[in-house]
Design an enzyme around this catalytic site. Structure first.
Site: not given
Ligand code: RIB
Ligand code: NA
Length: 309
Positions: A44, A186, A222, A224, A255-256, A297
């Site tokens: 991500n 977070n 973080t 939110g 967060g990612d 998203s």
């Molecule tokens: O941070 C979100 C992610 O956490 C999701 O995409 C899921 O795969 C988990 O690893």
């Molecule tokens: Na989203």
């Protein structure tokens, strides 16, 4: 050849159910939507950095299965270099079962599978990429020893490191702090790591100072909708970076998105103040919570205001 961002981390297939609320133990409830998406914290973060325009390389392991093949194609579709994406024949591609409630909150179980087979052999092969990156990013969905080794390899080569201790483990090896230029977590991860509550700004500032004392160069916590707290030099006051309120539909992977954006800014604007990078990364992540799904998203550069670049 220069690489902006290398991520050594996880890939998961996200199996997402939307339901009015999260079920209790032993309970079955009706959800209203199911979908499969590309997830895993490492991937991500890499995808978000790539969508903002960073030249990215992913170092990870998927299974030799349908989900793994699809994941490699997903990286290619997003312009991520896959030279160091391995396929294990003895473990399945990681999977995440995710439930999202009507408030946009989630609960997740991950089965890391092939992610756990990423080790020092693969890191050594990827050294040409890791050693020539501007920024290396690691998390905790692969073997912690592999993450730590990657962070050290980066530091030995003067590559900036971002470490995201997620999912958090209470007795995190203190070497992780020393290997982190930016330690970014977070509020719930900060609570677990400091063993004290992080439920308001004051506590977040205090937790940030505590994490900084453990040896990293800077800390971002973080919060939110409350933005984040940035702590840099010990003793100097930590800064609260506010964010604009948005209506959240699905916060999974926000967060990612933040960390991927942060990696992009560190690579492209190395002299920008960290709090300004965090302010911009908040805006990127703020867009991601307004649409369903994780990577689906994540905004592209073209979706964002020019002042963010
Ligand atoms: O941070 C979100 C992610 O956490 C999701 O995409 C899921 O795969 C988990 O690893
Ligand atoms: Na989203």
């Amino acid at each position: 050849e220069a690489i902006d961002v290398v991520v050594v981390g996880s890939c998961m297939t996200d199996l997402v159910s939307q339901a009015p609320r999260l079920p209790k133990a032993g309970e079955t409830i009706h959800g209203h939507k199911f979908f499969i998406g590309f997830g895993g914290k490492g991937a991500n973060q890499c995808i978000q950095a790539a969508r903002l325009g960073a030249k990215t390389t992913m170092v990870c392991k998927v299974g030799k299965d349908f989900f793994g093949d699809n994941y490699i194609q997903n990286f290619k579709d997003n312009g991520v270099n896959t030279d160091f994406v391995g396929q294990a024949s003895d473990a399945a591609t990681g999977a995440a079962s995710i439930i999202v409630n009507n408030a946009g909150e989630n609960a997740i179980v991950i089965v890391a599978g092939a992610n756990m087979l990423l080790g020092s052999e693969e890191l050594h092969k990827a050294l040409p990429a890791i050693g020539h990156a501007k920024v290396l990013v690691c998390q905790l969905e692969i073997s912690p020893q592999t993450s730590l080794q990657a962070l050290r390899m980066a530091q030995e080569n003067k590559v900036k490191t971002i470490f995201n201790p997620a999912p958090a483990i209470p007795d995190l090896d203190t070497d992780f702090y020393r290997a982190s230029d930016v330690f970014c977590c977070n509020e719930s991860e900060a609570e677990l790591l400091t063993a004290s509550p992080v439920s308001n700004l004051e506590e977040a500032h205090r937790a940030g100072q505590e994490l900084l004392r453990r040896g990293c160069s800077s800390v971002i916590i973080t919060l939110g909708p409350q933005g984040c707290v940035v702590v840099e030099t010990q003793g100097s006051p930590s800064k609260h970076v506010q964010t604009t309120a948005v209506k959240s539909v699905d916060t999974t992977g926000a967060g990612d998105s933040f960390i991927g954006a942060l990696a992009f800014y560190m690579a492209h604007y190395p002299s920008m103040p960290l709090e300004e990078m965090a302010r911009r990364a908040n805006q990127v992540a703020g867009l991601s919570v307004q649409t369903v799904g994780t990577q689906t998203s994540y905004p592209f550069k073209k979706d964002l205001p020019a002042e963010l670049f």
